[in-house]
Design an enzyme around this catalytic site. Structure first.
Site, PDB file in Angstrom:
ATOM      1  N   HIS A 171       0.823  -1.224   0.000  1.00 24.58           N
ATOM      2  CA  HIS A 171       0.000   0.000   0.000  1.00 24.58           C
ATOM      3  C   HIS A 171       0.850   1.265   0.000  1.00 24.58           C
ATOM      4  O   HIS A 171       0.331   2.369  -0.189  1.00 24.58           O
ATOM      5  CB  HIS A 171      -0.968   0.017   1.181  1.00 24.58           C
ATOM      6  CG  HIS A 171      -1.975  -1.086   1.135  1.00 24.58           C
ATOM      7  ND1 HIS A 171      -2.816  -1.274   0.055  1.00 24.58           N
ATOM      8  CD2 HIS A 171      -2.261  -2.086   2.011  1.00 24.58           C
ATOM      9  CE1 HIS A 171      -3.584  -2.330   0.281  1.00 24.58           C
ATOM     10  NE2 HIS A 171      -3.260  -2.853   1.454  1.00 24.58           N
ATOM     11  N   ASP A 207      -2.225 -10.563  -2.561  1.00 29.42           N
ATOM     12  CA  ASP A 207      -2.843 -10.145  -1.302  1.00 29.42           C
ATOM     13  C   ASP A 207      -4.329  -9.863  -1.580  1.00 29.42           C
ATOM     14  O   ASP A 207      -4.710  -9.544  -2.710  1.00 29.42           O
ATOM     15  CB  ASP A 207      -2.143  -8.881  -0.781  1.00 29.42           C
ATOM     16  CG  ASP A 207      -2.643  -8.435   0.579  1.00 29.42           C
ATOM     17  OD1 ASP A 207      -2.034  -8.848   1.587  1.00 29.42           O
ATOM     18  OD2 ASP A 207      -3.639  -7.674   0.642  1.00 29.42           O
ATOM     19  N   HIS A 209      -6.027  -7.365  -0.755  1.00 31.88           N
ATOM     20  CA  HIS A 209      -6.243  -5.953  -1.098  1.00 31.88           C
ATOM     21  C   HIS A 209      -5.459  -5.563  -2.341  1.00 31.88           C
ATOM     22  O   HIS A 209      -4.375  -6.094  -2.588  1.00 31.88           O
ATOM     23  CB  HIS A 209      -5.803  -5.055   0.062  1.00 31.88           C
ATOM     24  CG  HIS A 209      -6.488  -5.347   1.358  1.00 31.88           C
ATOM     25  ND1 HIS A 209      -5.946  -6.187   2.301  1.00 31.88           N
ATOM     26  CD2 HIS A 209      -7.673  -4.922   1.846  1.00 31.88           C
ATOM     27  CE1 HIS A 209      -6.777  -6.258   3.340  1.00 31.88           C
ATOM     28  NE2 HIS A 209      -7.828  -5.508   3.085  1.00 31.88           N
ATOM     29  N   ASP A 296      -4.782 -12.881   3.437  1.00 32.57           N
ATOM     30  CA  ASP A 296      -6.073 -12.308   3.840  1.00 32.57           C
ATOM     31  C   ASP A 296      -7.176 -12.710   2.863  1.00 32.57           C
ATOM     32  O   ASP A 296      -8.339 -12.334   3.028  1.00 32.57           O
ATOM     33  CB  ASP A 296      -6.007 -10.784   4.040  1.00 32.57           C
ATOM     34  CG  ASP A 296      -5.011 -10.077   3.154  1.00 32.57           C
ATOM     35  OD1 ASP A 296      -4.476 -10.704   2.222  1.00 32.57           O
ATOM     36  OD2 ASP A 296      -4.771  -8.864   3.370  1.00 32.57           O
TER      37      ASP A 296
HETATM   38  N1  Q9C Z   1     -11.712  -3.295   9.353  1.00 28.44           N
HETATM   39  C1  Q9C Z   1      -2.565  -5.253   4.038  1.00 28.44           C
HETATM   40  O1  Q9C Z   1      -3.188  -6.290   3.952  1.00 28.44           O
HETATM   41  N2  Q9C Z   1      -8.168  -1.304   6.655  1.00 28.44           N
HETATM   42  N3  Q9C Z   1      -3.132  -4.103   4.438  1.00 28.44           N
HETATM   43  C2  Q9C Z   1      -8.543  -2.303   7.572  1.00 28.44           C
HETATM   44  C3  Q9C Z   1     -10.316  -3.315   8.955  1.00 28.44           C
HETATM   45  C4  Q9C Z   1      -6.783  -1.337   6.241  1.00 28.44           C
HETATM   46  C5  Q9C Z   1      -4.537  -4.022   4.718  1.00 28.44           C
HETATM   47  C6  Q9C Z   1      -9.983  -2.215   7.972  1.00 28.44           C
HETATM   48  C7  Q9C Z   1      -6.411  -2.623   5.535  1.00 28.44           C
HETATM   49  C8  Q9C Z   1      -4.962  -2.653   5.131  1.00 28.44           C
HETATM   50  C9  Q9C Z   1      -1.094  -5.236   3.764  1.00 28.44           C
HETATM   51 ZN    ZN Z   2      -4.131  -7.183   2.427  1.00 27.85          ZN
END
Ligand code: Q9C
Ligand code: ZN
Length: 371
Positions: A171, A207, A209, A296
């Site tokens: 990110h 990932d 995301h 994830d």
């Molecule tokens: N309810 C990676 O997987 N928002 N980053 C989380 C949780 C941020 C994920 C919200 C997610 C970032 C590297």
């Molecule tokens: Zn992620």
């Protein structure tokens, strides 16, 4: 397979993050990397190596030096400004609408890095989900060295190397941290590989995301192809990037491939997306793939909404390796702690052409129950 690991990540000892303004238990915790490490140690087929310090140059090849300086000094600055908080998060972000109607020239004059640390965190940060603590900078620097040491091993002849990066990186953009990420480990490794080989490099991001940072860094680049399979940003972080019509610009036109997927994505749906992603990589020359590896996507992940099981990770690892390119596999997200060990073991064994091991690791079986 070689695993690059260092306990330096333990200094990024996060316990709380904020989600939509409220403190919640942190997802991106030290236990994640330790779970993976012990499962790979127990497997017996992995050899552990320490990262080598690569200095700042490979970082500033990808990131604005201002981001590096901010992250380096942020914690002492927080304290110097008399703020006795457990972690640094931004007060104000420079939303583009704040400057609506002003000319580009006026905006450039006004949007300077402020002095207040809550403003500085907003200037460099994307969101409030990346709490910064005393040991964050050292951990983030070490994660970059993990990635670069893994890249060196691949360039030195290893077929596949795993960098157990923590904190993750995808990110983080050229001039921005966020989403649990501080430096973009995968982008820094990809850039180093391009510079050392003169070849094209592919980044495959699996990932859950979208890796907005990696996409941003290579958006106009014709020598790095970014291919990502992720949750549709219509419903998931990072919301503002990750759609299929984002394909790159200038020399990077057509070099960016986003494959957004719906909630409930199954193993079969995911393998079909994987085939599309691999075809896009196979279509262009190059001998190295940097993999941004997240778990994830797992069915039990607390912040994901896919339905993948452990077996699919072995199969994805196997298929990625079947392209016959060297793999620099770097850890990104994955927040269901009990399953991280079995899932990492499955993916990496698949990438090595070793059979899937159905036995539990860390007390967790792939059926989803704790034994
Ligand atoms: N309810 C990676 O997987 N928002 N980053 C989380 C949780 C941020 C994920 C919200 C997610 C970032 C590297
Ligand atoms: Zn992620």
């Amino acid at each position: 397979m070689q695993v690059v690991y260092t306990p330096a990540h333990l200094g990024h000892d996060i316990t709380v993050e904020t989600y939509m303004g409220l403190p919640v238990p942190a997802n991106e915790v030290a236990e994640r990397a330790e779970r993976i490490r012990s499962a790979l140690v127990a497997d017996g087929g992995f050899s552990f190596v320490d990262p080598v310090d690569h200095g700042e140059d490979p970082i500033t090849a990808v990131h604005d030096a201002g981001l590096l300086r901010f992250l380096e000094g942020a914690w002492s600055e927080l304290r110097a400004q008399g703020l006795s908080r457990p972690f640094l998060a931004a007060d104000t972000y420079p939303n583009r609408a704040m400057f609506e109607g002003m000319s580009d020239q006026t905006i450039a004059k006004l949007t300077l890095e402020p002095r207040h640390i809550g403003g500085r965190a907003g200037f460099w940060g994307l969101d409030s989900a990346a709490p910064l603590v005393a040991g964050t900078y050292r951990a983030a620097r070490a994660a970059v060295d993990v990635a670069l040491t893994a890249a060196d091993a691949a360039l030195g002849g290893e077929t596949a190397v795993y960098g157990l990066c923590r904190p993750p990186g995808h990110h983080a953009a050229r001039s921005m941290y966020g989403g649990y990420c501080f430096f973009n480990n995968a982008a820094i490794a990809a850039e180093a590989i391009v510079r050392s080989t003169g070849e094209r490099v592919a980044v495959l991001d699996v990932d859950f995301h979208h890796g907005n940072g990696t996409q941003q860094i290579f958006w106009r680049r014709g020598d790095v192809r970014y291919v990502s399979i992720h949750a549709d940003p219509d419903r998931q972080y990072p919301y503002f990037l990750g759609r299929s019509d984002e394909t790159g610009e200038g020399p990077g036109t057509g070099e960016n491939l986003n494959i957004p997927l719906p909630a409930g994505t199954t193993n079969d749906d995911y393998l079909a997306a994987t085939e599309r992603a691999l075809a896009a990589i196979d279509a262009v020359p190059g001998s190295v793939i940097v993999v941004s590896l997240g778990f994830d996507t797992y069915g039990l992940d607390p912040i994901g909404d896919f339905a993948l099981t452990t077996e699919v990770y072995h199969e994805v690892g196997r298929r990625v390796a079947s392209l016959g390119r060297r793999l620099v596999i770097l850890q990104e997200g994955g927040y269901h702690r009990p399953s991280l060990g079995v899932n990492a073991r499955a993916w990496l064994r698949g990438a090595e052409g070793r059979p899937h091991d159905p036995r539990p690791a860390g007390g967790f079986t792939e059926a989803g129950s704790v034994v």
